[in-house]
Design an enzyme around this catalytic site. Structure first.
Site, PDB file in Angstrom:
ATOM      1  N   GLU A 147     -69.792  49.424 -17.024  1.00 52.24           N
ATOM      2  CA  GLU A 147     -68.347  49.611 -16.814  1.00 52.24           C
ATOM      3  C   GLU A 147     -67.842  50.819 -17.602  1.00 52.24           C
ATOM      4  OE1 GLU A 147     -66.771  48.129 -14.602  1.00 52.24           O
ATOM      5  OE2 GLU A 147     -67.682  46.169 -14.269  1.00 52.24           O
ATOM      6  N   ASP A 294     -75.130  46.700  -5.389  1.00 55.10           N
ATOM      7  CA  ASP A 294     -74.325  47.636  -4.596  1.00 55.10           C
ATOM      8  C   ASP A 294     -74.448  49.117  -4.959  1.00 55.10           C
ATOM      9  OD1 ASP A 294     -73.046  47.009  -6.980  1.00 55.10           O
ATOM     10  OD2 ASP A 294     -71.149  46.413  -6.099  1.00 55.10           O
ATOM     11  N   GLU A 388     -63.213  36.687  -2.918  1.00 54.32           N
ATOM     12  CA  GLU A 388     -64.402  37.152  -3.634  1.00 54.32           C
ATOM     13  C   GLU A 388     -65.687  36.781  -2.931  1.00 54.32           C
ATOM     14  OE1 GLU A 388     -63.978  39.635  -5.397  1.00 54.32           O
ATOM     15  OE2 GLU A 388     -64.537  39.053  -7.415  1.00 54.32           O
ATOM     16  N   GLU A 406     -62.803  48.090  -2.406  1.00 56.29           N
ATOM     17  CA  GLU A 406     -63.941  48.469  -1.552  1.00 56.29           C
ATOM     18  C   GLU A 406     -63.590  48.553  -0.071  1.00 56.29           C
ATOM     19  OE1 GLU A 406     -64.157  46.514  -4.125  1.00 56.29           O
ATOM     20  OE2 GLU A 406     -65.768  47.361  -5.361  1.00 56.29           O
TER      21      GLU A 406
HETATM   22  C1  DMJ Z   1     -65.304  49.077  -9.291  1.00 60.47           C
HETATM   23  O1  DMJ Z   1     -65.189  49.079 -10.666  1.00 60.47           O
HETATM   24  C2  DMJ Z   1     -66.467  49.888  -8.852  1.00 60.47           C
HETATM   25  O2  DMJ Z   1     -66.263  50.250  -7.542  1.00 60.47           O
HETATM   26  C3  DMJ Z   1     -67.778  49.181  -8.996  1.00 60.47           C
HETATM   27  O3  DMJ Z   1     -68.854  49.875  -8.462  1.00 60.47           O
HETATM   28  C4  DMJ Z   1     -67.755  47.797  -8.412  1.00 60.47           C
HETATM   29  N1  DMJ Z   1     -66.497  47.423  -7.996  1.00 60.47           N
HETATM   30  C5  DMJ Z   1     -65.357  47.650  -8.821  1.00 60.47           C
HETATM   31  C6  DMJ Z   1     -64.092  47.271  -8.118  1.00 60.47           C
HETATM   32  O4  DMJ Z   1     -64.223  46.210  -7.288  1.00 60.47           O
END
Ligand code: DMJ
Length: 934
Positions: A147, A294, A388, A406
């Site tokens: 993060e 992802d 979610e 997203e």
């Molecule tokens: C974001 O912080 C980024 O896109 C991350 O890759 C995963 N998703 C969150 C938001 O949903």
């Protein structure tokens, strides 16, 4: 079209090229072909309307950013319900989600480049000054490496990229001297100790001040990390290296990617969700494109675009081929097991996978992108937001929605690739829903439960970093943006990195990467070039023709089976395997089938019977797979049953001035009193009861008469409180938790139990609020005196009839209005039992209605004739809960000796729900695991 703008088109190997020129050329083609040939389908949107929507996005951003700056800054995030900053350590811990907060003004940093995209250059200049003046990166806080990289390092680099762009233009930022870059470098060095593992995979967390090793660090004992956590560094780290000349960052990120690539499951070419950072063993062997994986895929493709390194494309294409082969089941994307990729790992999808259509556009594979996006849009239309998690038959599986971007991201990319105005209409719906359901007086609040419309006191920084950027860009024409967005690539947090970085000469050691272009196996491109050709046909209705067959895919969906193995053999007439829903414990034929599947029954001393499966004891590998599925289905049945026996949460909506229905609190239901799901909601002003605990006859009946009484939890039974306020003439009651600081953010919701006796006399609705939610009402009373609320099973639309210009002045009016909705009160006298926490039955909060990801499952007493759980839940046998046998299933199929999934059967005659209660702990543990994942 650039990586920022959408599909790069055909992914054919193009050796030794400058990536951005190829990208830009494709873009031009895409946009011309898509817009000029439009003839029918969704009506084109006029420039005026697009501008109007763009302005709406700007206003919404101001509302979110302005409230953050006014009420939360310098805290990391805004708490939009209580209108204050979220400071880590000062709020109850929410677990891993708090690891994004490093006391570094996260939202400000994450918003930097959004300000420039939204043409707020002056505000950007101010914001940069604030970052330089106020932000400290040396706090004694343990943060997530992932993060911190995507939000903070990415935010600083995005800010730097646009600062130098503005400086070059000559008007703004003339004073800027790479200060953001220096901060980024400082942060980069702070993250490097996390890579001190033999594998090169980073530790998941680091202490910003003390690193990993020092005893004060309070971290460094973790053994696992998620694939996305280790594989989503290359864009930021490479940009940092190329901007500064310090090659170490790019080298470390490459090493981690190289290791993940080496560890891919070789026969399926898939990666698992979590990996041991020391041994490189897969810890969770399920594989999808959502939570946990992802952005690993995203970064492989984007690393190719940004860095021009073909090895990244080669890897991406290899994985993509596997994804399309196993995970993609259009329009669904379903997790599978890496070693047995034909075996689905779960029956639900998570909201994070909504980015994938956008990535497919970048790849040039438009058809499945359109299909998945359309399916997701229909789920959104059903629930206003993407929950979610949702099941394969599109029921809510996990009801939270933290304003994730997203889906907006994919909508933007699809619009850029197709020019289909349909996607503008989709964006318009997203804007409307955000304003209608998430907007609160002090920002935008995450949805606690998309079904009730209740809020959570949370506005994540990615909402500003990503959502507003994509929505604004969706409606913007080229001239609406002060720079050329095509010159940049979006990171996973939508931060902008300039494509010219690809030509910055670097002396990076590329261990394990192809230094020269090597001919790729053509089969890797099955999903690229042919699709690119389809992408730009002389058919402007191309996208619509793909959506059309899926028009009702969500509404008309039937419960799906969870496994697609052996479809061919069913078609050729073979008998389908035994399904858990059909299983009769007294049927000898069924017991025989269990045996064939390697499932045996063990009679436990306490009278229960346990189901255990040993794959090696199955008659054949196909029987073994059937056995696995049977066990999985049995778990799902049990979990589904448990869920259905729980009352769903309720909503307390503050409807009086200045809230006007915009603040919705998650409330626990009662097992007695008026059932709000069956009756009209109850609306009334609130009044505190005296005594506040409501445990004796009220001394202020005139104050609560015709109102909704507030009562504090504790000291007597909930039912007793209800009777006392009912006797005083209250039309409803809200019990507020006496545990100070408790919140539905951090504790599972309660369902208030009765007193074990007949509670039919209680006819008013009763709801339960945790202390934090309760204090929002109490604070409102202090500030506005008259506070009116609506108790319901689902928040009412924030429509004009909730919005009265003036706070209603006449108490009588309100009483009359509410009186229409009250149910007559009873005169019964309360009971005397003491309330204790045990007397409140823990109710699965929507979040806890998430699956029992467990290897323990339920069944019924074999001695019972009616032992088939499906008899009560005929339609839920295969379409319900996720279960995730993953690791166990994998181990089972890999090693004979390993633990097998087992299913405990209840004591003879014991109903299934009683048995299930025993498993709550396991279920909670798995729920926590799921939360961590998302
Ligand atoms: C974001 O912080 C980024 O896109 C991350 O890759 C995963 N998703 C969150 C938001 O949903």
């Amino acid at each position: 079209m650039s990586a920022a703008g959408g599909g790069r088109g055909c992914g054919s190997p193009v050796p030794q090229r400058a990536p951005w020129s190829l990208v830009a050329a494709t873009a031009a083609f895409c946009l011309v072909s898509a817009t000029s040939l439009w003839t029918a389908g969704a009506a084109p949107m006029s420039r005026e309307e697009k501008q109007k929507l763009g302005n709406q996005v700007l206003e919404m951003f101001d509302h979110a950013y302005g409230n953050y700056m006014e009420h939360a800054y310098p805290a990391d995030e805004l708490m939009p319900l209580t209108c204050r900053g979220r400071v880590r350590g000062q709020e109850p811990s929410r677990g891993d989600v708090d690891d994004a907060l490093g006391k570094f003004s996260l939202t400000l940093i994450d918003s930097l480049d959004t300000l420039v995209v939204l043409n707020k250059t002056k505000e950007f200049e101010d914001a940069v000054r604030k970052v330089l003046r106020d932000v400290n990166l040396d706090n004694d806080v343990v943060v997530s490496v992932f993060e911190t990289n995507i939000r903070v390092l990415g935010g600083l680099l995005g800010g730097h990229s646009l600062a130098i762009m503005l400086k070059e233009k000559g008007e703004y930022m003339q004073w800027y001297n790479d200060e953001l870059l220096q901060m980024a470098k400082q942060l980069g060095y702070k993250l490097l100790p996390a890579f001190n593992t033999t594998s090169g995979l980073p530790y998941p967390r680091i202490n910003l001040k003390f690193g990993i090793r020092k005893p004060e660090a309070r971290t460094g004992t973790e053994t696992d990390t998620c694939t996305a956590c280790a594989g989503t560094l290359i864009l930021e780290f490479a940009a940092l290296s190329r901007f500064t000349g310090a090659t170490i960052f790019e080298e470390y990120a490459r090493k981690a990617l190289d290791f993940l690539w080496e560890k891919r499951q070789r026969s399926s070419n898939l990666v698992g969700v979590t990996i041991n950072i020391h041994t490189g063993d897969w810890v969770r062997k399920d594989s999808g494109v959502g939570a946990g994986i992802d952005s690993y895929y995203e970064y492989l493709l984007k690393a190719y675009v940004l860095l021009g390194d073909d090895s990244f494309l080669e890897r991406f294409n290899t994985h993509y081929d596997a994804i399309m082969r196993y995970i993609s089941q259009p329009p669904l994307l379903l997790d599978v097991h890496i070693h047995k990729p034909m075996l689905n790992a779960r029956t639900w999808m998570d909201a994070l996978l909504a980015f994938f259509p956008g990535l497919q556009v970048l790849k040039g594979d438009i058809r499945p992108a359109i299909e998945t996006h359309e399916m997701l849009y229909q789920v959104i239309k059903k629930h206003n937001f993407l929950p979610e998690a949702f099941t394969t038959d599109f029921r809510v599986h996990w009801a939270q929605h933290p304003l994730r971007p997203e889906f907006a991201e994919s909508t933007y990319f699809l619009y850029k690739a197709t020019g289909d105005p349909y996607y503008l209409e989709v964006g318009k719906t997203l804007i409307e829903n955000l304003n209608k359901y998430a907007r609160v007086p002090c920002g935008f609040a995450a949805m606690k439960d998309v079904r009730t419309g209740s809020h959570e006191d949370r506005m994540d920084s990615f909402f500003l970093a990503e959502m507003f950027k994509y929505l604004y860009l969706l409606f913007a024409d080229k001239e609406d943006i002060i720079f050329d967005i095509e010159d940049y690539i979006f990171t996973t947090e939508a931060h902008l990195l300039p494509l010219w970085l690809s030509t910055t000469s670097q002396n990076i050691s590329k261990k394990n990467t192809t230094s020269e272009y090597t001919e790729l196996d053509d089969s890797n491109f099955d999903w690229t070039c042919p699709n690119t050709q389809i992408l730009f046909p002389n058919d402007p209705l191309y996208a619509q023709s793909i959506r059309e067959p899926l028009k009702n895919v969500v509404d008309k969906s039937c419960p799906r089976g969870i496994i697609r193995v052996r479809e061919e053999s069913f078609r050729s007439g073979a008998k389908p395997p035994l399904r858990a829903r059909d299983f009769m414990a007294t049927n000898p034929e069924h017991l025989e089938i269990l045996k064939k599947m390697g499932v045996s029954l063990i009679h436990l001393k306490d009278g229960r019977v346990q189901l255990v499966q040993h794959a090696v004891q199955a008659a054949s590998s196909i029987d073994a797979e059937d056995g696995l599925r049977f066990m999985q289905e049995m778990i799902e049945l049990s979990s589904q049953q448990q869920k259905e026996q729980q009352l769903p949460p309720r909503a307390v909506q503050i409807v009086s001035h200045p809230f006007f229905g915009r603040v919705v609190l998650t409330a626990g239901p009662a097992q007695f009193g008026l059932d709000l799901s069956k009756h009209k909601e109850t609306r009334g002003f609130v009044a505190s009861s005296k005594p506040y605990n409501g445990c004796s006859e009220l001394t202020n009946p005139e104050a609560v008469m015709g109102k909704i009484a507030l009562i504090q939890r504790g000291q007597c039974m909930f039912a007793e409180k209800a009777r006392n306020i009912q006797n005083a003439g209250a039309i409803g009651g809200i019990v507020i938790d006496d545990n100070e600081g408790s919140s539905s953010d951090t504790a599972p919701l309660f369902q208030m139990a009765g007193d074990g006796k007949d509670t039919d006399d209680i006819q008013i609705p009763m709801l339960f609020l945790f202390s934090k939610e309760g204090s929002i009402i109490l604070d409102a009373i202090r500030e506005y005196e008259e506070v009116e609320v609506l108790l319901s099973d689902k928040a009412k639309d924030r429509d004009p009839d909730l919005e009265t210009e003036e706070p209603p002045s006449s108490e009588n009016d309100s009483q009359n209005q509410s009186a229409e909705q009250i149910v007559s009160s009873s005169q019964e006298v309360g009971l005397v039992d003491q309330e204790s926490p045990e007397e409140s039955s823990p109710n699965s909060h929507p979040e806890s209605s998430s699956p029992a990801d467990t290897d323990i499952a339920a069944s019924v007493s074999p001695s019972e004739q009616n032992s088939n759980p499906a008899e009560n839940h005929e339609t839920t046998s295969l379409d319900g809960e996720c279960t995730d046998l993953d690791n166990q299933l994998q181990e089972q199929s890999e090693t004979e000796e390993d633990a097998s999934p087992n299913v405990s059967w209840g004591k003879k005659g014991q109903p299934i729900d009683a048995i299930l209660a025993d498993w709550n702990e396991d279920i909670e543990a798995f729920e926590m695991m799921e939360k961590d994942e998302l």
